[in-house]
Design a protein around this motif. Sequence first.
Motif, short mmCIF file in Angstrom:
data_model
loop_
_atom_site.label_atom_id
_atom_site.label_comp_id
_atom_site.label_asym_id
_atom_site.label_seq_id
_atom_site.Cartn_x
_atom_site.Cartn_y
_atom_site.Cartn_z
N ALA A 86 39.96 38.14 33.68
CA ALA A 86 39.02 37.13 33.89
C ALA A 86 39.41 35.83 34.05
CB ALA A 86 37.79 37.76 34.74
N ALA A 87 39.57 36.24 32.40
CA ALA A 87 39.47 34.63 31.57
C ALA A 87 40.14 33.89 31.72
CB ALA A 87 38.72 34.86 30.26
N ALA A 88 41.67 34.66 31.52
CA ALA A 88 42.90 34.15 31.60
C ALA A 88 43.01 33.59 33.20
CB ALA A 88 43.87 35.23 31.45
N ALA A 89 42.72 34.00 33.87
CA ALA A 89 43.13 33.59 35.89
C ALA A 89 41.77 32.21 35.78
CB ALA A 89 42.35 34.75 36.26
N ALA A 90 40.69 32.69 35.33
CA ALA A 90 40.27 30.84 34.92
C ALA A 90 40.77 29.99 34.42
CB ALA A 90 38.63 31.36 34.55
N LEU A 91 40.69 30.46 33.30
CA LEU A 91 41.72 29.03 32.43
C LEU A 91 42.97 29.04 33.03
CD1 LEU A 91 41.52 27.75 30.15
CD2 LEU A 91 42.91 29.18 28.78
N GLY A 92 44.32 29.51 33.88
CA GLY A 92 45.14 29.34 34.56
C GLY A 92 44.83 28.14 35.63
N LEU A 93 43.72 29.08 36.40
CA LEU A 93 43.40 27.69 37.06
C LEU A 93 42.86 26.81 36.67
CD1 LEU A 93 42.63 27.59 40.37
CD2 LEU A 93 40.53 28.93 40.24
#
Length: 164
Positions: free
Chosen positions: A19-26
């Motif tokens: 979840a953190a990686a997806a949000a950071l990517g976004l």
Amino acid sequence: MQAALMQVVTVTGRLAGAAAAAALGLAVVAGGVTALARYLFGYAVPDGFDLVRLTGGIAACWGIAAAIAADELIRIDVARALPRPLAAVVAVLGGAGALAGAVLLARSGVLGTDLLLRSGETTADLQLPLWPAHLVMAAGLVVAALLALLRLLAPVEGEGDKTT
């Protein structure tokens, strides 16, 4: 029991990390698109700044949960130099400190979300409500607190001290 607790911590930590990686990517993509649109084409993406800061906040909150699950917090390894019973006490006190900090962060996140929900605060351009993003942030902080509690409940075992 310890194996089951650690399995829950591991799986939840992986989900929090994803979840953190997806949000950071976004956040990175949104920031790049916003900057390129503004400086190359003279177009301001509506709520681009808000999208970047909110997704960055989500990444940070879920990243805290992932760090607690992985037990990769900043610390001084004094416990290794201490006798085993004293090292266990130091480890429990450190875990209790992490739990206390996580609970305070979670409380702050939940209360802040409630405040935003009641105030009806919105983004500048599109007038989107802020509370849903803050709710996702608060959820990450609550998960962090629960993971800190599970880590504290797991019996303390010294690294490399096991005999087979």
